[in-house]
Scaffold this active site. Structure first.
Site, short mmCIF file in Angstrom:
data_model
loop_
_atom_site.label_atom_id
_atom_site.label_comp_id
_atom_site.label_asym_id
_atom_site.label_seq_id
_atom_site.Cartn_x
_atom_site.Cartn_y
_atom_site.Cartn_z
CB SER A 127 -0.79 0.10 1.28
OG SER A 127 -1.44 1.27 1.34
CD GLU A 129 -2.53 5.38 4.32
OE1 GLU A 129 -2.05 5.38 5.51
OE2 GLU A 129 -2.77 6.23 3.62
CE1 TYR A 151 -4.03 -1.62 5.57
CE2 TYR A 151 -2.96 0.35 5.02
CZ TYR A 151 -3.64 -0.73 4.64
OH TYR A 151 -3.82 -1.20 3.41
P1 NDP Z 1 -11.35 -4.81 1.74
O1 NDP Z 1 -11.34 -4.13 2.98
O2 NDP Z 1 -12.49 -4.25 0.89
O3 NDP Z 1 -11.51 -6.34 2.01
C1 NDP Z 1 -10.71 -6.87 2.85
C2 NDP Z 1 -10.88 -8.36 2.57
O4 NDP Z 1 -10.05 -9.13 3.85
C3 NDP Z 1 -12.34 -8.90 2.88
O5 NDP Z 1 -12.65 -9.91 2.06
C4 NDP Z 1 -12.17 -9.43 4.46
O6 NDP Z 1 -13.19 -10.00 4.60
C5 NDP Z 1 -10.82 -9.97 4.42
N1 NDP Z 1 -10.31 -10.32 5.60
C6 NDP Z 1 -10.28 -9.40 6.68
N2 NDP Z 1 -9.67 -10.22 7.87
C7 NDP Z 1 -9.61 -11.61 7.41
C8 NDP Z 1 -9.13 -12.66 7.82
N3 NDP Z 1 -8.59 -12.50 9.12
N4 NDP Z 1 -8.98 -13.73 7.24
C9 NDP Z 1 -9.31 -13.97 5.89
N5 NDP Z 1 -9.86 -12.75 5.34
C10 NDP Z 1 -9.98 -11.78 5.89
O7 NDP Z 1 -10.15 -4.28 1.18
P2 NDP Z 1 -9.70 -3.95 -0.66
O8 NDP Z 1 -10.47 -4.86 -1.37
O9 NDP Z 1 -9.89 -2.39 -0.93
O10 NDP Z 1 -8.03 -3.98 -0.63
C11 NDP Z 1 -7.65 -5.20 -0.98
C12 NDP Z 1 -6.13 -5.36 -0.46
O11 NDP Z 1 -5.37 -4.36 -0.78
C13 NDP Z 1 -6.24 -5.11 1.11
O12 NDP Z 1 -5.10 -5.78 1.69
C14 NDP Z 1 -5.89 -3.63 1.19
O13 NDP Z 1 -5.14 -3.32 2.48
C15 NDP Z 1 -4.89 -3.50 0.23
N6 NDP Z 1 -4.95 -2.09 -0.40
C16 NDP Z 1 -6.09 -1.30 -0.80
C17 NDP Z 1 -6.11 -0.33 -1.55
C18 NDP Z 1 -7.32 0.40 -1.87
O14 NDP Z 1 -7.31 1.56 -2.00
N7 NDP Z 1 -8.49 -0.45 -1.78
C19 NDP Z 1 -4.74 0.43 -1.60
C20 NDP Z 1 -3.53 -0.32 -1.67
C21 NDP Z 1 -3.59 -1.68 -0.61
P3 NDP Z 1 -14.68 -9.81 5.11
O15 NDP Z 1 -15.67 -9.57 3.89
O16 NDP Z 1 -15.08 -10.94 5.83
O17 NDP Z 1 -14.59 -8.52 6.24
P1 GDR Z 2 -6.81 5.78 3.38
O1 GDR Z 2 -8.40 5.91 3.00
O2 GDR Z 2 -6.69 5.92 4.79
O3 GDR Z 2 -5.96 6.49 2.51
O4 GDR Z 2 -6.85 4.30 3.10
P2 GDR Z 2 -9.81 6.64 3.33
O5 GDR Z 2 -10.82 6.73 2.38
O6 GDR Z 2 -10.27 5.89 4.62
O7 GDR Z 2 -9.24 7.97 3.83
C1 GDR Z 2 -8.73 9.12 2.80
C2 GDR Z 2 -8.31 10.34 3.39
O8 GDR Z 2 -9.79 10.85 3.78
C3 GDR Z 2 -9.64 11.59 4.98
N1 GDR Z 2 -11.06 11.75 5.57
C4 GDR Z 2 -11.76 10.82 5.66
N2 GDR Z 2 -11.69 9.50 5.59
C5 GDR Z 2 -12.47 8.65 5.98
N3 GDR Z 2 -12.46 7.12 5.87
N4 GDR Z 2 -13.89 9.06 6.41
C6 GDR Z 2 -13.98 10.52 6.74
O9 GDR Z 2 -15.15 10.97 7.32
C7 GDR Z 2 -12.91 11.32 6.38
N5 GDR Z 2 -12.73 12.50 6.32
C8 GDR Z 2 -11.66 12.91 6.06
C9 GDR Z 2 -8.68 10.53 5.94
O10 GDR Z 2 -8.06 11.33 7.05
C10 GDR Z 2 -7.51 10.33 4.72
O11 GDR Z 2 -6.55 11.50 4.86
C11 GDR Z 2 -6.99 3.60 1.84
C12 GDR Z 2 -7.37 1.78 2.34
O12 GDR Z 2 -8.12 1.16 1.08
C13 GDR Z 2 -6.04 1.33 2.64
O13 GDR Z 2 -6.43 -0.03 2.92
C14 GDR Z 2 -4.89 1.56 1.64
O14 GDR Z 2 -4.03 0.93 1.86
C15 GDR Z 2 -4.94 2.96 1.09
O15 GDR Z 2 -6.11 3.66 1.15
C16 GDR Z 2 -4.04 3.05 0.09
#
Ligand code: NDP
Ligand code: GDR
Length: 327
Positions: A127, A129, A151
């Site tokens: 990520s 992050e 995280y």
């Molecule tokens: P989601 O939060 O939508 O999905 C996370 C998944 O992990 C869900 O299917 C959840 O299951 C599963 N999970 C959580 N805990 C466990 C566990 N203990 N055992 C097995 N499965 C588990 O994430 P995204 O699809 O958005 O992201 C996918 C991956 O990419 C994540 O690792 C995230 O951190 C990473 N990532 C995401 C980014 C983004 O912008 N979306 C950017 C960079 C990295 P359940 O449905 O049961 O909760």
């Molecule tokens: P992020 O995504 O933390 O970048 O992680 P998120 O959308 O939660 O926050 C993005 C930015 O928005 C600001 N923010 C808020 N965020 C949320 N969720 N709710 C609010 O009300 C709000 N107001 C302002 C946050 O402070 C932050 O700066 C996501 C996840 O998908 C991670 O798993 C992944 O690794 C990174 O993106 C890349």
């Protein structure tokens, strides 16, 4: 027929990646954790019309034995580790669980693969992050990391374990350093979806206000549908490596709100409530990715603009609420 194992299959990326792999002719094994709500947990797969095409199997990232059993049974050619506690804000409330699942969980998958399927190809969902307190205006594969949340620290551990298994055991393990990517299937707690859902509610008269935290942070937002293709491309390379996946454009939460409210003809200032309790203990102020390596080696570029993605998300949220209203 090649077999892919996808952890985190019920999440946003798991759903889009499964759809993409099925379209390529893969057998897709989706690992999901046991839940008392298993009837609703496949909602994203159902939304994409692939719930019956993915073979769902029970397992948990924190239970090495389940991962070993799954690998012995299905012998996957490709393993995509997408499962995580992925909500940054929650990681300060549950730092140990986040470390266990998001960090050590990746080690469990690598270890199971090393024992059972060492010749498979592995993808780790790293990520942006991990860059946290950014050390360069644009972040690439060579930019130093500075994680700012439990995280991000857990993801950094998983990232280095992926590199470590590649270098120690010669495993085909790659890490995608993905910047934020969104879609109509994004979890409701993440800011883009919170905004598009809020805009839809306000437009339909179901709400008046939208509470938000830090409006000044900026993110490099792309579409999940584009980004899962990059995951697959990484595993098709002869040599495993790490890649930044990003659009190269950064936008503030305020600008995001301007786009979203403007799309339905509303003024954000009339509806946004800034709330201190939504401000994080430590913030990642700016993220902006340099995906030139992915462009050069994988031939990958982000295709969907932020404006088009926000429009798609708002339309999806409007129709979800209209269906509920009609019921
Ligand atoms: P989601 O939060 O939508 O999905 C996370 C998944 O992990 C869900 O299917 C959840 O299951 C599963 N999970 C959580 N805990 C466990 C566990 N203990 N055992 C097995 N499965 C588990 O994430 P995204 O699809 O958005 O992201 C996918 C991956 O990419 C994540 O690792 C995230 O951190 C990473 N990532 C995401 C980014 C983004 O912008 N979306 C950017 C960079 C990295 P359940 O449905 O049961 O909760
Ligand atoms: P992020 O995504 O933390 O970048 O992680 P998120 O959308 O939660 O926050 C993005 C930015 O928005 C600001 N923010 C808020 N965020 C949320 N969720 N709710 C609010 O009300 C709000 N107001 C302002 C946050 O402070 C932050 O700066 C996501 C996840 O998908 C991670 O798993 C992944 O690794 C990174 O993106 C890349």
């Amino acid at each position: 027929m090649r077999t892919a194992l996808v952890t985190g299959v019920t999440g946003q990326d798991g759903a889009y990646l499964s759809q993409f792999l099925l379209s390529k002719g893969y057998r897709v094994i989706g690992m999901m954790r046991r839940s008392a709500s298993s009837d609703v947990i496949g909602e994203r797969l159902r939304w994409l019309g692939i719930l019956n095409d993915v073979e769902l199997v029970d397992g948990n990232l924190t239970d090495l034995s389940s991962l070993i059993r799954i690998m012995q049974t299905y012998k996957p050619d490709e393993i995509y580790n997408l499962a995580a506690q992925s909500f940054v804000a929650a990681s300060w409330q549950q730092p140990l669980l986040t470390g266990n699942v998001t960090g050590l969980g990746a080690s469990c998958v690598l270890e199971a693969m090393r024992m059972v399927q060492p010749g498979a190809r592995f993808y780790q969902a790293s990520s942006s992050e991990m860059y946290g307190l950014i050390q360069a205006p644009m972040q690439s594969e060579t930019t130093p990391f500075y994680p700012r949340s439990p995280y991000a620290a857990a993801k950094l551990y998983a990232h280095w374990m992926t590199v470590n298994y590649r270098e120690s055991f010669g495993m085909h393990a790659s890490s995608g350093i993905l910047f934020n990517h969104e879609s109509p299937l994004r979890g409701i707690e993440f800011v883009t979806r919170k905004v598009t859902d809020g805009v839809a509610r306000i437009k339909l008269g179901l709400a008046k206000t939208l509470p938000l935290g830090n409006m000044r942070a900026t993110r490099d937002w792309g579409h999940a549908r584009d980004y899962v293709q990059a995951m697959w491309l990484m595993l098709q390379q002869d040599v495993p490596s790490d890649y930044v996946i990003a659009t190269g454009r950064t936008t503030s939460i305020q600008q995001l709100c301007n786009i979203a409210f403007g799309y339905v003809g509303l003024n954000p200032e009339d509806h946004i409530q800034c709330r201190n309790d939504l401000i994080r203990p430590a913030e990642v102020d700016v993220l902006l990715g340099d995906a030139s390596k992915a462009r050069r080696v994988l031939g990958w570029t982000a295709e969907t603009s932020l404006e088009d993605m926000i429009a798609e998300m708002i339309e999806a949220d409007l129709s979800r609420h209209r269906v509920r209203l009609a019921a």
